[in-house]
Enzyme design. Structure first.
Site, PDB file in Angstrom:
ATOM      1  N   HIS A   1       0.842  -1.202   0.000  1.00  0.00           N
ATOM      2  CA  HIS A   1       0.000   0.000   0.000  1.00  0.00           C
ATOM      3  C   HIS A   1       0.875   1.249   0.000  1.00  0.00           C
ATOM      4  CE1 HIS A   1      -2.312  -3.311   1.690  1.00  0.00           C
ATOM      5  NE2 HIS A   1      -3.410  -2.673   1.317  1.00  0.00           N
TER       6      HIS A   1
ATOM      7  N   GLU B   1     -17.225  -5.590  24.811  1.00  0.00           N
ATOM      8  CA  GLU B   1     -16.318  -6.746  24.855  1.00  0.00           C
ATOM      9  C   GLU B   1     -15.154  -6.598  23.880  1.00  0.00           C
ATOM     10  OE1 GLU B   1     -19.576  -6.941  24.395  1.00  0.00           O
ATOM     11  OE2 GLU B   1     -20.407  -8.041  26.095  1.00  0.00           O
TER      12      GLU B   1
ATOM     13  N   HIS C   1     -27.610 -17.475  24.609  1.00  0.00           N
ATOM     14  CA  HIS C   1     -26.563 -17.328  25.617  1.00  0.00           C
ATOM     15  C   HIS C   1     -25.783 -18.621  25.858  1.00  0.00           C
ATOM     16  CE1 HIS C   1     -28.380 -13.518  26.235  1.00  0.00           C
ATOM     17  NE2 HIS C   1     -27.796 -13.270  27.389  1.00  0.00           N
TER      18      HIS C   1
END
Ligand SMILES: Cc1ncc(C[n+]2csc(CCOP(=O)(O)OP(=O)(O)O)c2C)c(N)n1
Length: 690
Positions: A48, A432, A494
């Site tokens: 890049h 999280e 869950h």
């Protein structure tokens, strides 16, 4: 500089200004970055070039006038950190590391992206001096930088004393459009703003280009408004080539100590390239030999030779870098004074930085007995954590808003907050992904062992960071509770199924799923001793039956990953029952039944497949003898167990989602039963006999 000035950055091409600019020493130094980046990408035929070309002036200003670093001692404790969150622009960093005199040579640049080179496609921690973290997955570098700022703030609060600021450095990062679009950067930025982490100075490379073209295709955020809303100090620099403006903005950001800073810099991808400027073509492909020639000419570069750096430019870079390193000699004087004034504190800091645990910490590990009764492993974990945290001050962490469920509060310790950076209890919020990324950054600061907790199912929300922790061999500890259908009524959203197997599939990862309170203490012991990568402690919500260690194998066997709990009477085992966590109670029950029916069975607890795999062959075959049939049971996807049962073994697992119901009903409905183990064992043994 006003805080949110110049919001409408000019979009006109700066190319015309270039023709007269190639001759000053500053231009030579800046263009050296552009040329090295173009040439390395061209030679590798991959990479890049456009963003390094655009950001060369920013890198120049930063490295020559602001960053405190020493190429001769890249690990100097109080160096400023620099994180290239836009890791694809790695040639920007590699070029600068070479120019500044780090252990990166011109030959290394010529080896860009090649096998075992120091210049891999994206910066990789541990391979190249001056690379502070692995970046490439967009957004992660920002999270790591914020974690490093957490680490800086914590270590400063714990170890600095009046008149002795031995920990006092900035954390710089460069983020691209992609970094800002990724969710993890939002989470981490919100966390950093809330905590008022004033040592962060981020640059947002506002170049209006991503891979698919103009950012207008997909992105119309008010980045300044967003970051202001997060509580950051925001500035604009409308032209990255305006060095005085960059300088002023960085100085203002340094002066702002109570908020993280973001400097939004308008740049032009592929700067200098007559035909690729401001196009997505400059993003991720070599410019081509012809265009490189045109670019060097347009920049007024003194040579068309590949990898040419004018000697006076290299000299200027190296001399400037040496001057920057004076900061270290000054700091060393201050550090000596600190050592004399606070010898014990200094020794403690050095112990932590070496990653050595305090002598005798294992004495603090609790011993669980029958009197403790049946204990959920998450509850046992809370007891263990609290017992050892008193001895291990570098163990700091918390949860993503699940402290009471995951039992991860260290009692009697303060929260880590804007008014108390010495606090050890972290409130990551319901973030999280940022939690994982910040933990990686905290661990990279040194002197900290971070832990982070959530439900096992939500490890999926932080998975990219777990992978990077493993890849960078960071000593971080995850506390994952509610580890199976055993969590019951919360239902299938869950209840983890595939998470155990997929975590185990990450190279370098260690997963430990203890079967009772005693194994939980052993799990923490292993987690603290294993410094070469992340460890996940996988714990139950529900209570686990007490395992009588007078009758069964000692829990210390868990330190070897797997061990015999109960053996066959009257000869070698015909069948070995293997399990982890809550299902160990089921194999023990099955073992009893089979023994009563005259089947010679052995029960093996295998809390950690990875630790067991690291044992020698003799130990492994002593636990799993080659000539016995094997059955593994785990209330999870069976995938990770096949290698332990052999081709004629059986895995009893779950290959569907769970359901919302009480745990006992779920175990029966989904076949996690003693009878199923017994039946399977009898069939296997009979087949063997027949
Ligand atoms: C999480 C993640 N998704 C996708 C990619 C692949 N990728 C590399 S760079 C890039 C976007 C490029 O745009 P920008 O971030 O603005 O960088 P620039 O073009 O300015 O260099 C993408 C999608 C990645 N590296 N990380």
């Amino acid at each position: 500089m006003s805080e949110i000035a110049d919001t409408a950055a000019p979009r006109s091409s700066p190319a015309k200004k270039q023709s007269s600019s190639g001759r000053s020493l500053e231009d030579l130094c800046i263009n050296a970055i552009r040329v090295l980046s173009m040439d390395a990408v061209q030679k590798a035929d991959s990479g890049h070039p456009g963003t390094p070309m655009a950001l060369a002036p920013l890198a120049y200003v930063l490295w020559t006038q602001h960053l405190r670093y020493n190429p001769a001692d890249p690990a100097w404790l109080n160096r400023d950190r620099f994180v290239l969150s836009a890791g694809h622009a790695s040639m920007l960093l590699y070029s600068v590391l070479y120019l500044a005199g780090y252990d990166v040579s011109l030959d290394d640049l010529k080896q860009f992206r090649q096998w075992e080179s120091r210049t891999p496609g994206h910066p990789e921690y541990g391979y190249t001096d001056g690379v502070e973290t692995t970046t490439g997955p967009l957004g992660q570098g920002m999270g790591n930088a914020i974690g490093m700022a957490v680490g800086e703030a914590h270590l400063a609060a714990v170890f600095n004393r009046d008149g002795h600021s031995i920990i006092d450095h900035h954390i710089y990062f460069i983020a691209s459009d992609g970094d800002l679009m990724e969710g993890v950067s939002h989470e981490a930025a919100s966390f950093a703003g809330h905590l008022k982490l004033g040592k962060i100075i981020g640059f947002y490379d506002d170049n209006h280009i991503t891979i698919e073209g103009d950012t207008a295709l997909t992105y119309s955020d008010d980045a300044a408004g967003r970051f202001t809303g997060y509580g950051w100090h925001v500035q604009h620099v409308p032209d990255v080539n305006d060095l005085p403006a960059l300088n002023r903005a960085i100085s203002a950001a340094k002066a702002e100590t109570s908020r993280p800073s973001l400097i939004i810099v308008r740049s032009h991808i592929g700067y200098g390239s007559p035909n690729k400027l401001d196009t997505a073509e400059a993003h991720g492909a070599p410019l081509g030999a012809e265009e490189i020639t045109l670019t060097k000419q347009a920049l007024g570069y003194p040579s068309l030779d590949p990898f040419y750096v004018a000697p006076e430019a290299l000299q200027h870079w190296r001399e400037t870098a040496k001057k920057r390193a004076v900061a270290q000699s000054e700091w060393e004087k201050a550090y000596d004074a600190y050592r004399k004034a606070f010898p014990e504190l200094e020794a403690e800091l050095q112990r932590r930085l070496r990653g050595e645990l305090p002598a005798g910490w294992e004495d603090a590990l609790p011993v669980f007995t029958e009197k403790d009764g049946n204990v959920a492993s998450r509850a046992a974990s809370g007891i263990v954590l609290n017992a050892i945290a008193r001895r291990i001050p570098e163990l700091i962490g918390g949860s993503a808003d699940l402290a009471s469920s995951t039992n991860t509060i260290i009692k009697g310790e303060k929260s880590f907050s804007a008014s108390s950076y010495a606090g050890r209890n972290f409130h990551f919020g319901i973030r999280e992904h940022a939690m994982g990324s910040v933990m990686n950054g905290m661990s990279l600061s040194g002197g900290i062992i971070p832990y982070g907790a959530t439900f096992l199912i939500f490890s999926d929300y932080m998975r990219p960071t777990i992978r990077l922790a493993a890849f960078m061999e960071r000593h971080v500890i995850y506390v994952y509770t509610h580890d199976s259908i055993g969590l019951g009524e919360d239902g299938p959203t869950h209840q983890p199924i595939e998470q155990l197997s997929t975590l185990r599939a990450i190279p370098g990862m260690t997963v430990i799923r203890p079967a009772d309170a005693s194994e939980t203490a052993e799990a923490w012991r292993s987690a603290l001793k294993h410094r070469e990568g992340p460890v996940a402690l996988v714990l139950t919500r529900q209570k686990l039956a007490f395992i009588d260690r007078g009758k069964y194998g000692a829990a210390s066997g868990a330190a070897r990953g797997a061990y015999v709990l109960a053996d066959a009477a009257g000869g070698p085992p015909e069948v070995v029952l293997i399990s982890s966590g809550s299902e160990v109670a089921l194999i023990l029950e099955a073992h009893k039944k089979l023994s009563a029916e005259g089947v010679r069975a052995r029960a093996v607890s295998m809390p950690s497949q990875e630790i067991f795999a690291r044992q020698d062959e003799a130990y492994r075959s002593s636990v799993l003898p080659a000539n016995a049939k094997r059955i593994a049971m785990e209330a999870a996807h069976p995938m990770s167990w096949y290698k332990w049962v052999g081709t004629d073994g059986v895995v009893l697992g779950i290959e569907r989602f769970g359901a919302s119901a009480p745990a006992a009903r779920l175990f029966t409905e989904l076949g996690m039963t003693v009878d199923r183990i017994v039946d399977t064992a009898k069939k296997l043994v009979r087949k063997d006999a027949g």
